[in-house]
Design a protein around this motif. Structure first.
Motif, PDB file in Angstrom:
ATOM      1  N   PRO A 170       0.736  -1.161   0.100  1.00 51.58           N
ATOM      2  CA  PRO A 170      -0.040   0.018  -0.034  1.00 51.58           C
ATOM      3  C   PRO A 170       0.891   1.358  -0.046  1.00 51.58           C
ATOM      4  CG  PRO A 170      -0.835  -1.465   1.635  1.00 51.58           C
ATOM      5  CD  PRO A 170       0.387  -2.083   1.188  1.00 51.58           C
ATOM      6  N   GLY A 171       0.457   2.149  -0.970  1.00 48.61           N
ATOM      7  CA  GLY A 171       1.269   3.383  -0.895  1.00 48.61           C
ATOM      8  C   GLY A 171       2.533   3.387  -1.743  1.00 48.61           C
ATOM      9  N   TYR A 172       3.040   2.000  -2.233  1.00 53.55           N
ATOM     10  CA  TYR A 172       3.995   2.166  -3.149  1.00 53.55           C
ATOM     11  C   TYR A 172       4.004   2.918  -4.327  1.00 53.55           C
ATOM     12  CZ  TYR A 172       8.172   0.183  -6.052  1.00 53.55           C
ATOM     13  OH  TYR A 172       9.092  -0.078  -6.650  1.00 53.55           O
ATOM     14  N   ASP A 173       4.932   3.890  -4.555  1.00 53.80           N
ATOM     15  CA  ASP A 173       4.977   4.723  -5.862  1.00 53.80           C
ATOM     16  C   ASP A 173       5.990   4.296  -6.738  1.00 53.80           C
ATOM     17  OD1 ASP A 173       4.788   6.528  -7.606  1.00 53.80           O
ATOM     18  OD2 ASP A 173       5.412   8.268  -6.603  1.00 53.80           O
ATOM     19  N   TRP A 174       5.730   3.633  -7.946  1.00 52.16           N
ATOM     20  CA  TRP A 174       6.797   3.159  -8.730  1.00 52.16           C
ATOM     21  C   TRP A 174       7.720   4.219  -9.417  1.00 52.16           C
ATOM     22  CZ3 TRP A 174       7.269   4.040 -13.974  1.00 52.16           C
ATOM     23  CH2 TRP A 174       6.180   4.531 -14.533  1.00 52.16           C
ATOM     24  N   LEU A 175       6.940   5.357  -9.407  1.00 53.03           N
ATOM     25  CA  LEU A 175       7.726   6.424 -10.086  1.00 53.03           C
ATOM     26  C   LEU A 175       8.860   7.063  -9.218  1.00 53.03           C
ATOM     27  CD1 LEU A 175       5.020   8.789 -11.686  1.00 53.03           C
ATOM     28  CD2 LEU A 175       7.165   7.661 -12.840  1.00 53.03           C
ATOM     29  N   SER A 176       8.925   6.876  -7.977  1.00 57.90           N
ATOM     30  CA  SER A 176       9.764   7.407  -6.906  1.00 57.90           C
ATOM     31  C   SER A 176      10.479   6.505  -6.086  1.00 57.90           C
ATOM     32  CB  SER A 176       8.847   8.574  -6.216  1.00 57.90           C
ATOM     33  OG  SER A 176       8.040   7.749  -5.445  1.00 57.90           O
ATOM     34  N   MET A 177       9.911   5.250  -6.084  1.00 58.83           N
ATOM     35  CA  MET A 177      10.599   4.199  -5.465  1.00 58.83           C
ATOM     36  C   MET A 177      11.294   3.222  -6.126  1.00 58.83           C
ATOM     37  SD  MET A 177       7.347   4.002  -2.363  1.00 58.83           S
ATOM     38  CE  MET A 177       8.216   2.822  -1.308  1.00 58.83           C
ATOM     39  N   ALA A 178      12.418   2.635  -5.519  1.00 55.11           N
ATOM     40  CA  ALA A 178      13.267   1.643  -5.800  1.00 55.11           C
ATOM     41  C   ALA A 178      12.533   0.308  -6.220  1.00 55.11           C
ATOM     42  CB  ALA A 178      14.621   1.528  -5.387  1.00 55.11           C
ATOM     43  N   VAL A 179      12.965  -0.538  -7.097  1.00 52.76           N
ATOM     44  CA  VAL A 179      12.367  -1.732  -7.289  1.00 52.76           C
ATOM     45  C   VAL A 179      12.810  -2.797  -6.129  1.00 52.76           C
ATOM     46  CG1 VAL A 179      12.835  -3.970  -8.696  1.00 52.76           C
ATOM     47  CG2 VAL A 179      12.516  -1.761  -9.740  1.00 52.76           C
ATOM     48  N   SER A 180      14.294  -2.494  -5.380  1.00 55.32           N
ATOM     49  CA  SER A 180      14.677  -3.344  -4.305  1.00 55.32           C
ATOM     50  C   SER A 180      13.756  -3.188  -2.965  1.00 55.32           C
ATOM     51  CB  SER A 180      16.240  -2.856  -4.075  1.00 55.32           C
ATOM     52  OG  SER A 180      16.050  -1.553  -3.799  1.00 55.32           O
ATOM     53  N   GLU A 181      12.928  -2.084  -3.072  1.00 56.95           N
ATOM     54  CA  GLU A 181      12.029  -1.824  -1.788  1.00 56.95           C
ATOM     55  C   GLU A 181      10.698  -2.677  -1.758  1.00 56.95           C
ATOM     56  OE1 GLU A 181      11.427   2.256  -0.501  1.00 56.95           O
ATOM     57  OE2 GLU A 181      12.649   2.946  -2.275  1.00 56.95           O
ATOM     58  N   LEU A 182      10.728  -3.331  -3.017  1.00 59.58           N
ATOM     59  CA  LEU A 182       9.500  -4.398  -2.922  1.00 59.58           C
ATOM     60  C   LEU A 182       9.772  -5.767  -2.219  1.00 59.58           C
ATOM     61  CD1 LEU A 182       8.466  -3.861  -6.841  1.00 59.58           C
ATOM     62  CD2 LEU A 182       7.204  -3.150  -4.746  1.00 59.58           C
ATOM     63  N   SER A 183      11.070  -6.064  -2.400  1.00 62.46           N
ATOM     64  CA  SER A 183      11.478  -7.437  -1.589  1.00 62.46           C
ATOM     65  C   SER A 183      12.475  -6.855  -0.499  1.00 62.46           C
ATOM     66  CB  SER A 183      12.531  -8.057  -2.676  1.00 62.46           C
ATOM     67  OG  SER A 183      13.542  -7.411  -3.362  1.00 62.46           O
ATOM     68  N   ALA A 184      12.446  -5.793  -0.005  1.00 65.05           N
ATOM     69  CA  ALA A 184      13.302  -5.284   1.110  1.00 65.05           C
ATOM     70  C   ALA A 184      12.589  -6.055   2.432  1.00 65.05           C
ATOM     71  CB  ALA A 184      13.180  -3.791   1.269  1.00 65.05           C
ATOM     72  N   GLU A 185      13.676  -6.281   3.339  1.00 64.04           N
ATOM     73  CA  GLU A 185      13.326  -7.054   4.750  1.00 64.04           C
ATOM     74  C   GLU A 185      12.380  -5.865   5.276  1.00 64.04           C
ATOM     75  OE1 GLU A 185      16.547  -7.903   7.046  1.00 64.04           O
ATOM     76  OE2 GLU A 185      17.334  -9.466   5.755  1.00 64.04           O
TER      77      GLU A 185
END
Length: 209
Positions: A32-47
């Protein structure tokens, strides 16, 4: 017969790309709230990320398939005369290993500062991956022409330009588009691995040359 089986392994490069794409496209649904324009791909699988479990599931085939494909290309390229092309492929394989092993050892820690030791190592791995990727693409672009595989040289140049756009965009443009330009770098490497797999399947890298 051995070469035919080796060439079939190139399809794993395509599967690797599909797995990574599925992770990038569908993992945000669990964040929720993930913004693909400003956030890195690695944040999707981050601990600690809400999407960590889904991202790892969707990305499960990315690493293993990508590594098998590029190692098959390394074997196939042994028949090529151009030492520059061979070196470029070997550098790309080294990048794939650094990417898979490095990010598995040091995943990004969600919510932790950049100074966090694990996040620092994650960034070190990223630098290593980018350097190996740039060197490999330059060498393949040069070596493929010497081997008279001009289309592969063109692909290497296209992916090289896309990869360079990533660091430039993330360094000099607003953080609001950080994620967009970061994806230029990540997808260029994954895409090129699948391209090498396709060239392997089509017999451009032959042990009998």
């Amino acid at each position: 017969m051995i070469e035919k089986r080796l060439r079939m392994l190139g399809i794993l490069g395509i599967i690797s790309l599909l797995s990574y794409t599925a992770m990038v496209v569908f993992s945000p649904l669990a964040y929720p709230g993930y913004d693909w324009l400003s956030m890195a791909v690695s944040e999707l699988s981050a601990e600690g990320a809400p999407s960590e479990s889904l991202a790892n599931q969707l990305n499960a085939l990315f690493g293993p398939c990508g590594l098998v494909s590029i190692m098959a290309v390394c074997v196939g390229v042994a028949g090529c005369k151009s030492k520059v092309l061979k070196l470029g492929i070997y550098f790309f394989a080294a990048m794939e290993w650094a990417c898979n092993v490095g990010y598995s050892l040091f995943p990004w820690v969600n919510g932790a500062p950049t100074s966090n030791p694990q996040n620092v190592m994650h960034l070190v791995v990223t630098v290593l991956v980018v350097v190996f990727s740039l060197v490999s693409l330059v060498l393949v672009a040069i070596g493929a022409r010497k081997e008279n595989i001009k289309s592969l040289s063109t692909w290497a140049i296209v992916c090289l330009v896309a990869m360079i756009m990533g660091p430039i965009g993330t360094a000099f443009l607003p953080k609001a588009v950080f994620g967009l330009f970061e994806r230029f770098s990540t997808f260029s490497a994954v895409m090129f691995n699948s391209i090498l797999g396709i060239y392997l399947m089509k017999g451009y890298f032959s042990l009998k040359k």
